[in-house]
Motif scaffolding. Structure first.
Motif, PDB file in Angstrom:
ATOM      1  N   GLY A  36       6.216   0.791  -2.837  1.00  0.00           N
ATOM      2  CA  GLY A  36       6.754   1.715  -1.859  1.00  0.00           C
ATOM      3  C   GLY A  36       6.023   1.603  -0.540  1.00  0.00           C
ATOM      4  N   ILE A  37       6.347   2.511   0.353  1.00  0.00           N
ATOM      5  CA  ILE A  37       5.770   2.523   1.704  1.00  0.00           C
ATOM      6  C   ILE A  37       5.269   3.941   1.981  1.00  0.00           C
ATOM      7  CG2 ILE A  37       6.256   2.307   4.179  1.00  0.00           C
ATOM      8  CD1 ILE A  37       8.502   0.319   3.362  1.00  0.00           C
ATOM      9  N   PHE A  38       4.091   4.033   2.570  1.00  0.00           N
ATOM     10  CA  PHE A  38       3.582   5.313   3.063  1.00  0.00           C
ATOM     11  C   PHE A  38       3.912   5.430   4.542  1.00  0.00           C
ATOM     12  CE2 PHE A  38       0.027   5.109  -0.293  1.00  0.00           C
ATOM     13  CZ  PHE A  38       0.729   5.938  -1.158  1.00  0.00           C
ATOM     14  N   SER A  39       4.577   6.520   4.905  1.00  0.00           N
ATOM     15  CA  SER A  39       4.804   6.788   6.314  1.00  0.00           C
ATOM     16  C   SER A  39       3.495   7.280   6.934  1.00  0.00           C
ATOM     17  CB  SER A  39       5.882   7.860   6.467  1.00  0.00           C
ATOM     18  OG  SER A  39       5.355   9.120   6.072  1.00  0.00           O
ATOM     19  N   PRO A  40       3.403   7.303   8.258  1.00  0.00           N
ATOM     20  CA  PRO A  40       2.186   7.834   8.894  1.00  0.00           C
ATOM     21  C   PRO A  40       1.889   9.288   8.510  1.00  0.00           C
ATOM     22  CG  PRO A  40       3.503   6.609  10.478  1.00  0.00           C
ATOM     23  CD  PRO A  40       4.343   6.730   9.243  1.00  0.00           C
ATOM     24  N   MET A  41       2.933  10.045   8.135  1.00  0.00           N
ATOM     25  CA  MET A  41       2.725  11.435   7.745  1.00  0.00           C
ATOM     26  C   MET A  41       2.098  11.575   6.355  1.00  0.00           C
ATOM     27  SD  MET A  41       5.351  10.932   9.889  1.00  0.00           S
ATOM     28  CE  MET A  41       6.908  10.892   9.011  1.00  0.00           C
ATOM     29  N   GLU A  42       1.962  10.460   5.649  1.00  0.00           N
ATOM     30  CA  GLU A  42       1.407  10.480   4.300  1.00  0.00           C
ATOM     31  C   GLU A  42       0.027   9.834   4.262  1.00  0.00           C
ATOM     32  OE1 GLU A  42       4.865   9.621   1.299  1.00  0.00           O
ATOM     33  OE2 GLU A  42       5.281   8.506   3.132  1.00  0.00           O
ATOM     34  N   ASP A  43      -0.741   9.972   5.339  1.00  0.00           N
ATOM     35  CA  ASP A  43      -1.992   9.240   5.449  1.00  0.00           C
ATOM     36  C   ASP A  43      -3.011   9.626   4.389  1.00  0.00           C
ATOM     37  OD1 ASP A  43      -2.272  11.733   6.591  1.00  0.00           O
ATOM     38  OD2 ASP A  43      -3.537  11.068   8.249  1.00  0.00           O
ATOM     39  N   TRP A  44      -2.942  10.884   3.886  1.00  0.00           N
ATOM     40  CA  TRP A  44      -3.888  11.280   2.850  1.00  0.00           C
ATOM     41  C   TRP A  44      -3.696  10.465   1.570  1.00  0.00           C
ATOM     42  CZ3 TRP A  44      -8.246  13.847   3.117  1.00  0.00           C
ATOM     43  CH2 TRP A  44      -8.469  14.720   4.176  1.00  0.00           C
ATOM     44  N   ASN A  45      -2.505   9.934   1.357  1.00  0.00           N
ATOM     45  CA  ASN A  45      -2.267   9.162   0.148  1.00  0.00           C
ATOM     46  C   ASN A  45      -2.993   7.821   0.169  1.00  0.00           C
ATOM     47  OD1 ASN A  45      -0.747  10.982  -1.323  1.00  0.00           O
ATOM     48  ND2 ASN A  45       1.155  10.411  -0.309  1.00  0.00           N
ATOM     49  N   LEU A  46      -3.412   7.381   1.338  1.00  0.00           N
ATOM     50  CA  LEU A  46      -4.249   6.170   1.386  1.00  0.00           C
ATOM     51  C   LEU A  46      -5.564   6.414   0.668  1.00  0.00           C
ATOM     52  CD1 LEU A  46      -3.649   5.082   5.094  1.00  0.00           C
ATOM     53  CD2 LEU A  46      -2.493   4.277   3.027  1.00  0.00           C
ATOM     54  N   ASP A  47      -6.009   7.671   0.651  1.00  0.00           N
ATOM     55  CA  ASP A  47      -7.236   8.013  -0.057  1.00  0.00           C
ATOM     56  C   ASP A  47      -7.040   7.875  -1.567  1.00  0.00           C
ATOM     57  OD1 ASP A  47      -9.950   8.957  -0.029  1.00  0.00           O
ATOM     58  OD2 ASP A  47      -9.216  10.883  -0.771  1.00  0.00           O
ATOM     59  N   ILE A  48      -5.861   8.281  -2.071  1.00  0.00           N
ATOM     60  CA  ILE A  48      -5.562   8.099  -3.487  1.00  0.00           C
ATOM     61  C   ILE A  48      -5.494   6.617  -3.823  1.00  0.00           C
ATOM     62  CG2 ILE A  48      -3.830   8.484  -5.291  1.00  0.00           C
ATOM     63  CD1 ILE A  48      -3.081  11.063  -3.898  1.00  0.00           C
ATOM     64  N   ARG A  49      -4.827   5.846  -2.977  1.00  0.00           N
ATOM     65  CA  ARG A  49      -4.738   4.397  -3.202  1.00  0.00           C
ATOM     66  C   ARG A  49      -6.117   3.776  -3.284  1.00  0.00           C
ATOM     67  NH1 ARG A  49      -2.048   0.614   1.348  1.00  0.00           N
ATOM     68  NH2 ARG A  49      -4.113   0.956   2.253  1.00  0.00           N
ATOM     69  N   ARG A  50      -7.000   4.188  -2.382  1.00  0.00           N
ATOM     70  CA  ARG A  50      -8.367   3.661  -2.361  1.00  0.00           C
ATOM     71  C   ARG A  50      -9.139   4.098  -3.604  1.00  0.00           C
ATOM     72  NH1 ARG A  50      -9.745   6.299   1.694  1.00  0.00           N
ATOM     73  NH2 ARG A  50      -8.722   4.881   3.154  1.00  0.00           N
ATOM     74  N   TYR A  51      -8.996   5.366  -3.978  1.00  0.00           N
ATOM     75  CA  TYR A  51      -9.701   5.896  -5.148  1.00  0.00           C
ATOM     76  C   TYR A  51      -9.333   5.099  -6.397  1.00  0.00           C
ATOM     77  CZ  TYR A  51     -10.821   9.173  -8.945  1.00  0.00           C
ATOM     78  OH  TYR A  51     -11.295   9.735 -10.106  1.00  0.00           O
ATOM     79  N   VAL A  52      -8.050   4.891  -6.614  1.00  0.00           N
ATOM     80  CA  VAL A  52      -7.604   4.184  -7.817  1.00  0.00           C
ATOM     81  C   VAL A  52      -7.989   2.701  -7.752  1.00  0.00           C
ATOM     82  CG1 VAL A  52      -5.570   3.487  -9.135  1.00  0.00           C
ATOM     83  CG2 VAL A  52      -5.742   5.822  -8.239  1.00  0.00           C
ATOM     84  N   THR A  53      -7.779   2.071  -6.614  1.00  0.00           N
ATOM     85  CA  THR A  53      -8.072   0.638  -6.488  1.00  0.00           C
ATOM     86  C   THR A  53      -9.552   0.356  -6.692  1.00  0.00           C
ATOM     87  OG1 THR A  53      -6.222   0.368  -4.964  1.00  0.00           O
ATOM     88  CG2 THR A  53      -7.879  -1.368  -4.984  1.00  0.00           C
ATOM     89  N   ASP A  54     -10.411   1.187  -6.154  1.00  0.00           N
ATOM     90  CA  ASP A  54     -11.852   0.995  -6.313  1.00  0.00           C
ATOM     91  C   ASP A  54     -12.257   1.004  -7.782  1.00  0.00           C
ATOM     92  OD1 ASP A  54     -12.194   0.832  -3.600  1.00  0.00           O
ATOM     93  OD2 ASP A  54     -13.045   2.844  -3.362  1.00  0.00           O
TER      94      ASP A  54
END
Length: 379
Positions: A350-368
């Motif tokens: 999927g794609i994160f819109s700019p309004m969903e920037d907090w979800n980049l933190d979830i992506r980082r948490y899981v990927t790490d």
């Protein structure tokens, strides 16, 4: 540039879920409920956590303790879980937590203290040279904050809990979380991956289309796609509204000690990996998640209120509960729709819109935590 979500198969594949089980849920502090659910010395709960049975209790001094629900002798479960409490095969076995003083195995009556130490092993004589100190129950780390109970299933690797909760502690320092009680609870089963539910909680781009009633109380949730919300200060209600109810008002008093912003704003936080906090001026809604599979998540939603209010004759939390239940069901329905859609052969990510920037933190948490382990898997 629009950011990509995690690959779709990370939300769908049970091999990925098993990697998450081992490298996230077995190695992170997990919220398992509220301290009031185990109120007295000897009170206990049997928890099913990702296929592990855990015995959570209070010892004779009232301190929280947790152990794997496994006897050191032959591995029998010490206490039945809720589904087996009436006895399997029509048989009720003895043992378990005995008169709030000890834990006895139903198989050979090995007996442990409420601190997990082996007290007695019947008929074993001194010449066997058994070292009781080396046969304590396998421990699970326990911590508490704000009235919540957390466990860590790999104690030797448990990070410092106060440091981990410090940011949330600061954010909610004026809310009397530890003194609040459960006024109502609802349990849900959601046919969606736990990460989909976390991502949904972490953004309000969906609030306009999915939550019209919520946006009546908090109009900024639908303005600019829910962008630029100040969660540190809190999100403002509409004029005249002070809480999450259909009217935005309530007869309950505001929590004493809130600052001027917190009396008219809403605060929320996601405590990784499985606790959501949503604080209003008079109540707090909390969500405790447990991932059951790649496609199923259970959620216990507790509504917390002051004892001052709950002790009043005719206490009725339905104004908050009914409002939240509607919002919750809207969330669960859209999360299930996302899970269904990701199963399409054309959906790779999927794609994160700019309004969903907090979800980049979830992506980082899981990927790490699992990225290196998932790299060898294929869709």
């Amino acid at each position: 540039m629009l950011e990509s979500t995690l690959p779709s198969f990370w939300y769908l594949n049970n091999d990925v879920f098993q990697i998450e089980r081992e490298h996230i849920f077995m190695r992170e502090w997990l919220c398992v409920g509220r301290k009031e659910q185990i109120p007295n010395p000897g009170s206990h709960r049997v928890l099913d956590l990702y296929g592990e049975s855990v015995l959570l209790l209070r010892n004779s001094d009232g301190q929280l303790r947790a152990f794997y629900n496994v006897c050191r002798h032959r591995g029998a479960r010490l206490c039945p879980d809720a589904h087996d409490a009436l006895g399997s095969h029509g048989v009720t076995l003895s043992g378990g937590v005995m008169e709030s003083r000890s834990i006895r195995c139903p198989y050979h009556a090995w007996t442990y203290s409420l601190d997990g130490d082996l007290l007695r092993a019947p008929h074993l004589k001194a010449e066997t040279e058994i070292d009781l100190a080396n046969l304590s129950l396998h421990s699970v780390s326990v911590a508490s904050w704000g009235g919540f109970v957390f466990v860590h299933l790999t104690p030797d690797e448990a990070p410092d809990f106060p440091a981990q909760i410090a940011t949330t502690d600061t954010q909610f320092q004026r809310y009397p979380l530890a003194e609040l009680g459960i006024g109502h609870s609802i349990s849900y089963e959601v046919a969606a991956n736990w990460k989909v539910i976390c991502e949904n909680y972490n953004e309000c781009y969906h609030c306009g289309p999915v939550h019209p009633e919520l946006c009546e109380v908090v109009p900024v949730f639908k303005q600019r796609g829910g962008a630029e919300l100040d969660w540190d200060r809190g999100v403002p209600h509409r004029e005249g509204a002070v809480t999450f109810t259909a009217s935005g008002t309530t007869e309950r008093r505001m929590f004493p000690g809130l600052n001027a912003d917190e009396r008219i704003r809403h605060k929320g936080d996601l405590v990784y990996p499985n606790l959501f906090l949503s604080a209003s001026s008079d109540h707090v809604a909390v969500f405790v998640l447990q991932a059951k599979s790649a496609n199923l998540t259970t959620i216990d939603c507790h509504f917390l209120f002051e004892s001052h209010e709950m002790s009043k004759p005719g206490f009725d939390p339905s104004d908050a509960v009914d409002f939240w239940h509607k919002v919750n069901c809207q969330d669960w329905a859209i999360c299930e729709r996302v899970q269904q859609g990701m199963n399409s052969r054309v959906h790779r990510a999927g794609i994160f819109s700019p309004m969903e920037d907090w979800n980049l933190d979830i992506r980082r948490y899981v990927t790490d935590r699992i990225g290196a382990h998932v790299s060898d898997l294929t869709e």
